[in-house]
Design a protein around this motif. Structure first.
Motif, PDB file in Angstrom:
ATOM      1  N   MET A 132      38.838  -3.377  22.099  1.00 10.58           N
ATOM      2  CA  MET A 132      40.205  -2.914  22.290  1.00 10.58           C
ATOM      3  C   MET A 132      40.216  -1.393  22.248  1.00 10.58           C
ATOM      4  N   VAL A 133      40.820  -0.787  23.255  1.00  9.58           N
ATOM      5  CA  VAL A 133      40.955   0.664  23.303  1.00  9.58           C
ATOM      6  C   VAL A 133      42.388   1.002  23.681  1.00  9.58           C
ATOM      7  N   ALA A 134      42.786   2.200  23.340  1.00 11.02           N
ATOM      8  CA  ALA A 134      44.092   2.677  23.786  1.00 11.02           C
ATOM      9  C   ALA A 134      44.074   2.800  25.295  1.00 11.02           C
ATOM     10  N   TRP A 229      56.296   3.903  34.078  1.00  9.41           N
ATOM     11  CA  TRP A 229      54.831   3.872  34.041  1.00  9.41           C
ATOM     12  C   TRP A 229      54.277   4.577  32.816  1.00  9.41           C
ATOM     13  N   SER A 230      54.755   5.771  32.531  1.00  8.64           N
ATOM     14  CA  SER A 230      54.173   6.540  31.422  1.00  8.64           C
ATOM     15  C   SER A 230      54.475   5.887  30.089  1.00  8.64           C
ATOM     16  N   GLU A 231      55.674   5.305  29.946  1.00 10.93           N
ATOM     17  CA  GLU A 231      56.000   4.626  28.692  1.00 10.93           C
ATOM     18  C   GLU A 231      55.132   3.395  28.511  1.00 10.93           C
ATOM     19  N   ASP A 232      54.958   2.619  29.585  1.00 11.74           N
ATOM     20  CA  ASP A 232      54.141   1.413  29.517  1.00 11.74           C
ATOM     21  C   ASP A 232      52.696   1.752  29.210  1.00 11.74           C
ATOM     22  N   GLY A 233      52.179   2.811  29.807  1.00  8.36           N
ATOM     23  CA  GLY A 233      50.805   3.205  29.566  1.00  8.36           C
ATOM     24  C   GLY A 233      50.561   3.632  28.138  1.00  8.36           C
ATOM     25  N   ASP A 234      51.556   4.274  27.508  1.00  2.84           N
ATOM     26  CA  ASP A 234      51.404   4.714  26.128  1.00  2.84           C
ATOM     27  C   ASP A 234      51.360   3.539  25.165  1.00  2.84           C
ATOM     28  N   ARG A 235      52.084   2.478  25.483  1.00  2.00           N
ATOM     29  CA  ARG A 235      52.282   1.405  24.516  1.00  2.00           C
ATOM     30  C   ARG A 235      51.298   0.257  24.640  1.00  2.00           C
ATOM     31  N   ARG A 236      50.613   0.134  25.735  1.00  2.00           N
ATOM     32  CA  ARG A 236      49.848  -1.083  26.004  1.00  2.00           C
ATOM     33  C   ARG A 236      48.350  -0.848  25.798  1.00  2.00           C
ATOM     34  N   PRO A 237      47.750  -1.418  24.743  1.00  2.00           N
ATOM     35  CA  PRO A 237      46.305  -1.264  24.580  1.00  2.00           C
ATOM     36  C   PRO A 237      45.558  -2.141  25.575  1.00  2.00           C
ATOM     37  N   VAL A 238      44.327  -1.778  25.844  1.00  2.00           N
ATOM     38  CA  VAL A 238      43.467  -2.587  26.691  1.00  2.00           C
ATOM     39  C   VAL A 238      42.636  -3.481  25.780  1.00  2.00           C
ATOM     40  N   VAL A 315      39.530   7.777  16.025  1.00  2.01           N
ATOM     41  CA  VAL A 315      39.216   6.409  16.409  1.00  2.01           C
ATOM     42  C   VAL A 315      39.888   6.110  17.751  1.00  2.01           C
ATOM     43  N   VAL A 316      39.098   5.669  18.725  1.00  2.00           N
ATOM     44  CA  VAL A 316      39.642   5.385  20.048  1.00  2.00           C
ATOM     45  C   VAL A 316      39.610   3.898  20.380  1.00  2.00           C
ATOM     46  N   GLY A 317      38.941   3.096  19.560  1.00  2.00           N
ATOM     47  CA  GLY A 317      38.893   1.678  19.856  1.00  2.00           C
ATOM     48  C   GLY A 317      38.169   0.896  18.783  1.00  2.00           C
ATOM     49  N   VAL A 318      38.110  -0.408  18.988  1.00  2.00           N
ATOM     50  CA  VAL A 318      37.433  -1.331  18.072  1.00  2.00           C
ATOM     51  C   VAL A 318      36.640  -2.313  18.923  1.00  2.00           C
ATOM     52  N   VAL A 319      35.408  -2.608  18.498  1.00  2.58           N
ATOM     53  CA  VAL A 319      34.582  -3.583  19.198  1.00  2.58           C
ATOM     54  C   VAL A 319      34.134  -4.636  18.195  1.00  2.58           C
ATOM     55  N   GLY A 320      33.936  -5.859  18.671  1.00  2.00           N
ATOM     56  CA  GLY A 320      33.507  -6.898  17.747  1.00  2.00           C
ATOM     57  C   GLY A 320      33.195  -8.199  18.437  1.00  2.00           C
ATOM     58  N   VAL A 321      32.977  -9.223  17.611  1.00  2.00           N
ATOM     59  CA  VAL A 321      32.719 -10.571  18.107  1.00  2.00           C
ATOM     60  C   VAL A 321      33.552 -11.560  17.304  1.00  2.00           C
TER      61      VAL A 321
END
Length: 349
Positions: A132-134, A229-238, A315-321
């Protein structure tokens, strides 16, 4: 309930407990005293091993699904093992190379590279891999509009790294094809090279100060579109999840209800994102075992997750299993750690 300190266990109890955990992780089945007596090299009789296993069960570290089935570690027991007894096994050179697949020339858009690295982690760990990343602030190359009827249009955003994002937007009355073309040409010419946040600032300033000749329906489309677009991009993590099919292995065949619960959990990406958000704090790898986390309590699953940082130290993201509680923690934890370091380099490019 917090497990007892490892120091409270005798050497014999620790050896037998480790043998049960190792056997359970390898097979997914309860481990009997005869198996430990013949394979562990402890030079103890099955009766002596059973007595110790009974003591460990009374401490809440082992459980027995039924009388003659042997024993398996509880979530509490696995927590004791992970925190106090686990001997980590670092990834091999081949595993490290596979996990670095998303880095390097020609790796493509960031999300594509993230997906490739996550898929590699899934394959090596035999779990579902996730990251998960911003929402990345891509820089725009062009924006165009394709009519989808009288009330809607498809906005096509192309970023400088080649990524394409399509969004359906509502149209106000009287929007013509020529207005769509005018709005697209204006935005492409004005916003090329900017992030969405920068683009919004530019558009708002030009419209407020009368610096543009664009008017009418096209102006309305530009003004409303860039704000959404800009509001949605700020709020939605990948959130990228890869390898769910690996959760359905031979050991899961007798426990399909648990697997279904887990797959349902993974479909609820908002809840999974919330769990990963809890792993963002600090630098250490977080391990959630079974019922320790409410999200996966019913499916009896474990999550291993680690945050990773960008060039600025944030911190820009989290990785895991995500996998069954019987996953090989000693092997998978270092693998997640290495993947976090790999993604930190990727996000720093």
């Amino acid at each position: 309930m917090t497990p007892p300190p490892v120091s409270e266990l005798s050497d014999r109890a620790r050896d037998i407990f480790r043998a049960v955990v190792d056997g359970y992780v390898a097979t997914g089945a309860p481990v009997g005293s005869k198996t430990i007596a013949s394979a562990s090299g402890l030079n103890l009789s099955p009766a002596s091993i059973r007595n110790v296993m009974q003591e460990l069960e009374e401490r809440g570290l082992l459980s027995s699904p039924h009388v003659s089935a042997g024993r398996m570690p509880t979530d509490r027991g696995l927590r004791l093992f992970v925190d106090g007894m686990m001997q980590a096994s670092e990834p091999s050179a081949e595993e490290r190379a596979a996990l670095e697949v998303g880095i390097g020339p020609g790796s493509g858009p960031v999300e594509q590279a993230l997906a490739a690295t996550t898929a590699a982690l899934s394959g090596l760990s035999a779990c579902a891999g996730l990251v998960m990343v911003a929402k990345r602030e891509a820089r725009l190359r062009s924006i165009g509009f394709v009519p989808l009827g009288d009330a809607q249009a498809l906005a096509v955003l192309v970023s400088e790294d080649g990524a394409v994002e399509n969004r359906v937007i509502a149209l106000s009355g009287g929007m013509t094809s020529s207005a769509l073309v005018e709005a697209g040409n204006y935005m492409s010419a004005t916003l090329s090279g900017l992030t969405l946040a920068e683009a919004r600032t530019r558009i708002e300033r030009e419209l407020a100060e009368g610096l543009t000749a664009i008017q009418g329906a096209a102006r309305d489309l530009v003004e409303r579109g860039i704000a959404v677009w800009s509001e949605d991009g700020d709020r939605r993590p990948v959130l990228i999840v890869r390898g769910q099919s690996r959760l359905i292995d031979e050991g899961a065949a007798a426990d399909l209800d648990r697997v279904r619960e887990l797959l349902d959990d993974l479909e609820g990406k908002q809840e999974v994102a919330g769990l990963l958000e809890a792993a963002r704090a600090g630098d250490a790898t977080r391990i959630f075992i079974g019922a320790e986390n409410k999200l996966f309590a019913l499916s009896g699953s474990s999550v291993i997750a680690r945050p990773f940082r960008g060039l600025d130290g944030r911190v820009v993201g989290v990785v895991g299993v995500i996998g069954p509680t019987r996953l090989n923690y000693a092997r998978v934890v270092p693998m997640v750690d290495f993947t976090a370091a790999t993604l930190a380099r990727l996000m720093g490019h």
